[in-house]
Write an enzyme that holds these catalytic residues in place. Structure first.
Site, PDB file in Angstrom:
ATOM      1  N   ARG A   1      11.862  -4.799  -0.571  1.00  0.00           N
ATOM      2  CA  ARG A   1      11.974  -5.942  -1.392  1.00  0.00           C
ATOM      3  C   ARG A   1      11.100  -6.043  -2.610  1.00  0.00           C
ATOM      4  NH1 ARG A   1       8.976  -7.429   2.758  1.00  0.00           N
ATOM      5  NH2 ARG A   1       6.917  -8.409   2.393  1.00  0.00           N
TER       6      ARG A   1
ATOM      7  N   ASP B   1      -1.330  -0.023  -4.570  1.00  0.00           N
ATOM      8  CA  ASP B   1      -2.603  -0.074  -5.105  1.00  0.00           C
ATOM      9  C   ASP B   1      -3.598  -0.410  -4.017  1.00  0.00           C
ATOM     10  OD1 ASP B   1      -1.373  -2.588  -4.426  1.00  0.00           O
ATOM     11  OD2 ASP B   1      -1.810  -3.631  -6.296  1.00  0.00           O
TER      12      ASP B   1
ATOM     13  N   SER C   1       3.292  -0.900  -6.665  1.00  0.00           N
ATOM     14  CA  SER C   1       2.685  -2.392  -5.829  1.00  0.00           C
ATOM     15  C   SER C   1       3.692  -3.227  -5.211  1.00  0.00           C
ATOM     16  CB  SER C   1       1.418  -2.793  -6.247  1.00  0.00           C
ATOM     17  OG  SER C   1       0.501  -1.578  -6.716  1.00  0.00           O
TER      18      SER C   1
END
Ligand code: ADP
Ligand code: MG
Length: 462
Positions: free
Chosen positions: A121, A159, A106
């Protein structure tokens, strides 16, 4: 009505799938038995991710830890199946049938295949530079292979998407969710969008037949320029102390990792103010327990990131006249001894303000998707269903009530619209969702009669 549909041939491989979830705070390993009838059986193990691994020198360190957890889980819960599958791996390749694993990862990823995606990132306190730009499924598969585990990373799942899938799978009332949203360590949402509305150029080939696509919004980075988000000096100070300064500004006002730190910074400022006298008594007559409050030098209140958001839930839940539960928690969790009633009331007021702002901002994100979906405009007054997961929305008392209160006040939604919006917990959503997507991936590997798409249907499974 347009619905997400998993259309299975009679040979659908309902069965046992693995799912792992790297969410931010914990790493969960689970096995999910998908029964194909809206039900499942789930076994899981959860470990806190060691802080040093969040900022490990190399990605290899973190992913080796993850693979170790998978091995431990398989040995503990599926020993027989594990040994048998492991044996197959040395035999002819046609006889190999490894565990299929859905990897819930996630963090922002550029997903280029069902089990391939490059990390854009890190967020939520993670910072491992050599992982940026790498395929995270490849990193996990390499770590699994180093241990010789009979496990194939079959699907990469966010998620939010897992939550949307799980909510749809477990839904028994016909109406299908339009949004899967997370309010845990971080916050994010994924929703169904019409292809005709997507302006971003899309690389690669994909199934256009349904006219729809699931979009991961990454709304945690909404308004990093702070054009509209409310900002206090504690928000600014918090941002300065993060490893991802300047980004994820929405997330830093909404989610579990950050709320406690905002409360801590605001509380510390009050304590420094001579005119306030918080957690400080001139003498015992100023304290309703006839003592003097003591803040231990070890208190989490005095340490950056030392105040876990969960105490905010205790503060919100305690409505007794003496606030005795909260006062006990201030002692046990924060080493603040003999806090007075006024201390606890002040702490509760600060925590509630931060929690309420978070819930109202959450409502903004949810409302944006509801309005974008156009679902409230239709003539039939159908329910607009939303699946949510994460400790904050699950455990913080009245979080959903505060979201509803804000939804009612939003233009285009109002009390009538809010009444039609149903926000339901998709418990273990990411595990079940990842298992479902691993199942989809397994079907894509071997069969052509498989169809996974959004289309007009009256039920999810047929
Ligand atoms: P993940 O994001 O790793 O999937 P969770 O959904 O469990 O994990 O969220 C963990 C975050 O939720 C942590 O930042 C923690 O501080 C916060 N949290 C846990 N319990 C509570 C609670 N009762 N009230 C508010 N925040 C909580
Ligand atoms: Mg999670």
């Amino acid at each position: 009505m347009t619905l997400l549909t998993i259309h299975m041939s009679s040979s659908a491989r309902w069965g046992l799938y693995l799912a792992v979830d790297l969410g931010g705070t914990n790493f969960r390993v689970c096995s999910v038995q998908l029964n194909g009838d809206t039900t499942f059986n789930l076994t899981f193990n959860k470990v806190a991710i060691p802080k040093e691994l969040m900022v490990a020198k190399t990605a290899r360190e973190l992913f080796s830890f993850l693979a170790d957890q998978i091995e431990e889980f398989l040995r503990a819960h599926h020993e027989e199946h594990f040994v048998e599958t492991k044996k197959q791996m040395t035999g002819p390749s046609s006889a190999r049938d490894p565990f299929r694993l859905g990897f819930t990862f996630s963090f922002p990823v550029n997903q280029v295949g069902i089990n391939k995606g490059k990390l854009i990132r890190w967020t939520k306190g993670f910072d491992i530079p050599d992982a940026i730009g790498e395929d995270v499924c490849g990193l996990l598969q390499e770590a699994i292979d180093r241990l010789g585990l009979p496990v194939k990373v079959a699907a990469l799942v966010n998620d939010t998407v897992g939550t949307l899938m799980a909510r749809a799978y477990t839904s028994t009332e016909g109406s299908q969710p339009i949004l899967g949203a997370i309010f845990g360590t971080g916050t994010n949402g994924a929703y169904l969008e019409k292809l005709s509305k997507i302006r971003k150029p899309l690389d690669g080939t994909y199934d256009k037949s349904t006219g729809e696509m699931v979009i991961n919004t990454e709304w945690g980075s909404f308004d990093n320029q702070l054009n509209v988000l409310p900002t206090t000096r504690w928000d600014a100070a918090l941002d300065e102390s993060t490893v991802n300064r300047g980004v994820q500004k929405f997330e830093k006002r909404v989610s579990g990792m950050f709320l406690g730190e905002i409360v801590r910074l605001a509380t510390l400022d009050m304590m420094k103010d001579e005119s306030v006298s918080l957690f400080r008594d001139a003498n015992s007559s100023f304290n309703d327990w006839k003592s003097t409050t003591n803040v231990s030098p070890q208190s989490g209140l005095l340490k950056p990131w030392g105040l876990d958001s969960s105490i905010m839930s205790v503060a919100a839940a305690d409505n007794t006249p003496e606030l005795s539960t909260l006062r006990q928690e201030l002692e046990s969790a924060l080493d603040i001894f003999a806090p007075s009633l006024e201390d606890a009331q002040s702490f509760k007021a600060v925590a509630n303000a931060v929690g309420r702002r978070a819930a109202r901002l959450s409502a903004v994100a949810i409302a944006a998707i509801v309005l974008q979906s156009g679902k409230l405009d239709g003539p039939d007054k159908e329910v607009v269903d939303i699946g949510v997961d994460g400790s904050l929305v699950e455990h913080y008392p009245f979080f959903r009530d505060m979201i509803y209160e804000a939804l009612k006040a939003i233009d285009g939604i109002g009390p009538e619209g809010a009444e039609r919006i149903r926000i339901g917990i998709a418990k273990d959503g990411s595990g079940v969702g990842a298992a479902l997507i691993a199942l989809v991936a397994a079907k894509m590997e071997s069969e052509t009669d498989f169809e996974y798409k959004a289309k007009a249907e009256t039920s999810w499974f047929e």
